[in-house]
Design a protein around this motif. Structure first.
Motif, PDB file in Angstrom:
ATOM      1  N   ILE A 192       0.844  -1.191   0.000  1.00 44.04           N
ATOM      2  CA  ILE A 192       0.000   0.000   0.000  1.00 44.04           C
ATOM      3  C   ILE A 192       0.877   1.237   0.000  1.00 44.04           C
ATOM      4  O   ILE A 192       1.841   1.322   0.770  1.00 44.04           O
ATOM      5  CB  ILE A 192      -0.984   0.020   1.186  1.00 44.04           C
ATOM      6  CG1 ILE A 192      -1.840   1.310   1.156  1.00 44.04           C
ATOM      7  CG2 ILE A 192      -0.272  -0.158   2.524  1.00 44.04           C
ATOM      8  CD1 ILE A 192      -2.991   1.321   2.134  1.00 44.04           C
ATOM      9  N   ILE A 193       0.574   2.178  -0.883  1.00 44.94           N
ATOM     10  CA  ILE A 193       1.278   3.446  -0.935  1.00 44.94           C
ATOM     11  C   ILE A 193       0.319   4.564  -0.538  1.00 44.94           C
ATOM     12  O   ILE A 193      -0.890   4.331  -0.385  1.00 44.94           O
ATOM     13  CB  ILE A 193       1.867   3.713  -2.331  1.00 44.94           C
ATOM     14  CG1 ILE A 193       0.741   3.981  -3.340  1.00 44.94           C
ATOM     15  CG2 ILE A 193       2.741   2.553  -2.787  1.00 44.94           C
ATOM     16  CD1 ILE A 193       1.224   4.509  -4.674  1.00 44.94           C
ATOM     17  N   VAL A 194       0.854   5.782  -0.365  1.00 43.29           N
ATOM     18  CA  VAL A 194       0.022   6.928  -0.018  1.00 43.29           C
ATOM     19  C   VAL A 194       0.118   7.999  -1.099  1.00 43.29           C
ATOM     20  O   VAL A 194       1.134   8.105  -1.792  1.00 43.29           O
ATOM     21  CB  VAL A 194       0.411   7.530   1.350  1.00 43.29           C
ATOM     22  CG1 VAL A 194       0.095   6.556   2.470  1.00 43.29           C
ATOM     23  CG2 VAL A 194       1.883   7.937   1.386  1.00 43.29           C
ATOM     24  N   ASP A 195      -0.947   8.767  -1.222  1.00 44.06           N
ATOM     25  CA  ASP A 195      -1.013   9.871  -2.183  1.00 44.06           C
ATOM     26  C   ASP A 195      -1.406  11.142  -1.440  1.00 44.06           C
ATOM     27  O   ASP A 195      -2.587  11.485  -1.354  1.00 44.06           O
ATOM     28  CB  ASP A 195      -2.039   9.537  -3.274  1.00 44.06           C
ATOM     29  CG  ASP A 195      -2.233  10.673  -4.273  1.00 44.06           C
ATOM     30  OD1 ASP A 195      -1.609  11.734  -4.105  1.00 44.06           O
ATOM     31  OD2 ASP A 195      -3.026  10.496  -5.215  1.00 44.06           O
ATOM     32  N   PRO A 196      -0.418  11.866  -0.872  1.00 44.69           N
ATOM     33  CA  PRO A 196      -0.747  13.082  -0.125  1.00 44.69           C
ATOM     34  C   PRO A 196      -1.192  14.233  -1.014  1.00 44.69           C
ATOM     35  O   PRO A 196      -1.754  15.216  -0.510  1.00 44.69           O
ATOM     36  CB  PRO A 196       0.566  13.407   0.598  1.00 44.69           C
ATOM     37  CG  PRO A 196       1.630  12.795  -0.250  1.00 44.69           C
ATOM     38  CD  PRO A 196       1.019  11.549  -0.829  1.00 44.69           C
ATOM     39  N   SER A 197      -0.978  14.138  -2.324  1.00 44.03           N
ATOM     40  CA  SER A 197      -1.423  15.202  -3.236  1.00 44.03           C
ATOM     41  C   SER A 197      -2.950  15.264  -3.275  1.00 44.03           C
ATOM     42  O   SER A 197      -3.559  16.315  -3.056  1.00 44.03           O
ATOM     43  CB  SER A 197      -0.861  14.973  -4.637  1.00 44.03           C
ATOM     44  OG  SER A 197       0.541  15.052  -4.646  1.00 44.03           O
ATOM     45  N   HIS A 198      -3.585  14.121  -3.553  1.00 45.24           N
ATOM     46  CA  HIS A 198      -5.046  14.087  -3.579  1.00 45.24           C
ATOM     47  C   HIS A 198      -5.640  14.125  -2.170  1.00 45.24           C
ATOM     48  O   HIS A 198      -6.746  14.622  -1.970  1.00 45.24           O
ATOM     49  CB  HIS A 198      -5.538  12.834  -4.320  1.00 45.24           C
ATOM     50  CG  HIS A 198      -5.418  12.942  -5.808  1.00 45.24           C
ATOM     51  ND1 HIS A 198      -4.283  12.555  -6.476  1.00 45.24           N
ATOM     52  CD2 HIS A 198      -6.276  13.411  -6.742  1.00 45.24           C
ATOM     53  CE1 HIS A 198      -4.450  12.776  -7.781  1.00 45.24           C
ATOM     54  NE2 HIS A 198      -5.651  13.294  -7.962  1.00 45.24           N
ATOM     55  N   ALA A 199      -4.908  13.575  -1.217  1.00 44.72           N
ATOM     56  CA  ALA A 199      -5.438  13.532   0.146  1.00 44.72           C
ATOM     57  C   ALA A 199      -5.586  14.924   0.739  1.00 44.72           C
ATOM     58  O   ALA A 199      -6.569  15.211   1.424  1.00 44.72           O
ATOM     59  CB  ALA A 199      -4.523  12.685   1.026  1.00 44.72           C
TER      60      ALA A 199
END
Length: 355
Positions: free
Chosen positions: A266-273
């Protein structure tokens, strides 16, 4: 599964439940308590459904012992999976650094951004050739022309590319040009699309829906896995909230929660978050600290001219700075930013890419 019978279930009802379950091919184990009677079912759970069991007279509740996402579960696959995206590994201590603009734009700009993020340490280049937009009047992407530009950037800098697939009819076309297929938040429960993507040999980046639970996300992954494609990477990109201070609610706790349930990275996407460039760097670091297997960040060299989501993009120099910090954190955590494949690794032809 375990069947909890209703209070006051009669002997006749209990016998009927036992006979019904055994006729389905299960062995049964009856346990009579002071207040509850419980029947344990032993056998192939695919022979029945919770709804079918719930309809038997006298049954109060059906409790699954194994989760419904059997192929995605830790029970089915105790070891964490490592997904190979044309030579870049994700999971098992290998971190994905996915970067690029929201949309594929003109060739020269994509070349500039691609060169910049790769020099900074990105190991996957992203850009949308097909864009699912809330408004039908918004920029919808360049389509196949955008895919060709994306592929050209990937080949020029030796970096695998990931792009979004929005339509089941375009799966073969998008797979021809890309190394990884992204299923976006709006399509997380597009089961027809998930089924078609599952029939390819391309790794899949599956984003969590804006109002989806963790189980919803894992059940969507199960659709892809059930079609024979084992290469799924999950993405926490924020869920809807009542607070307008950020674009979405960054559910960083979902990272360790998901890892306790599934073997998939699992990765994270702080741009959309977050939707805010000032929050992206600290939230990227928070995602890695929580155990994420990579970070997805949007980068644009002139956000005010971006075709979509320019307001949430980092400038190339900002991306370079945060990659250095993420590299330092990776070392602290005993992880590694997965290196780019060597020059002999090439994009797989479409005839080999598709099942």
């Amino acid at each position: 599964m375990i069947l909890i019978l209703k209070n006051g279930a009669t002997d006749d009802q209990i016998d009927h439940v036992l006979q019904k379950v055994e006729s389905m091919g299960f062995q049964t184990h009856l346990s009579r308590g002071t207040f509850r009677t419980i029947i344990g079912m032993i056998g192939d759970e695919s022979l029945t459904t919770e709804q079918q069991l719930q309809s038997i007279p006298g049954v109060h509740q059906v409790v699954p012992v194994l989760p419904p996402y059997k192929l995605a579960s830790r029970e089915a696959h105790p070891e964490s999976s490592v997904i190979d995206v044309s030579g870049v590994e994700i999971g098992g201590g290998n971190l994905a650094m996915i970067a690029g603009p929201c949309s594929v734009e003109d060739r020269d700009r994509m070349m500039r951004i691609g060169e910049s993020v790769v020099k900074s340490g990105a190991n996957l280049f992203r850009g949308g050739a097909y864009k699912p937009r809330t408004s039908p009047y918004a920029f919808q992407g360049l389509g196949e022309a955008g895919l060709k530009i994306l592929r050209e950037v990937g080949d020029a800098f030796g970096v695998p590319v990931v792009t979004e697939i929005t339509d089941p009819r375009n799966v073969e076309l998008v797979a021809e040009y890309s190394d990884m297929l992204q299923v976006g938040a709006r399509n997380m429960q597009n089961f027809v699309l998930l089924t078609e993507v599952g029939k390819t040999k391309r790794p899949v980046l599956l984003k969590r829906g804006m109002a989806a639970t963790i189980q919803d996300l894992l059940m969507s992954a199960e659709y892809v896995l059930s079609q024979g494609n084992p290469d799924v990477v999950l993405c926490e990109r924020g869920i809807k909230s009542f607070d307008p201070s950020t674009r979405n609610l960054y559910d960083v706790a979902a990272v360790p929660a998901v890892q306790g349930l599934t073997h998939l990275p699992i990765i994270v996407d702080p741009s959309h978050a977050t939707g805010r460039p000032d929050l992206i760097p600290p939230c990227a670091l928070a995602g890695l600290a929580a155990g994420a297997d990579g970070v997805h960040i949007e980068v644009h060299d002139c956000p005010e001219e971006a075709k979509s989501d320019g307001a949430q993009a980092l400038l190339p120099e900002q991306y370079n700075e945060i990659v250095q910090k993420m590299a330092a954190m990776a070392e602290l955590l005993g992880k590694t930013i997965s290196p780019l494949p060597n020059s002999t690794t090439k994009h797989t032809p479409p005839t080999e890419a598709l099942a």
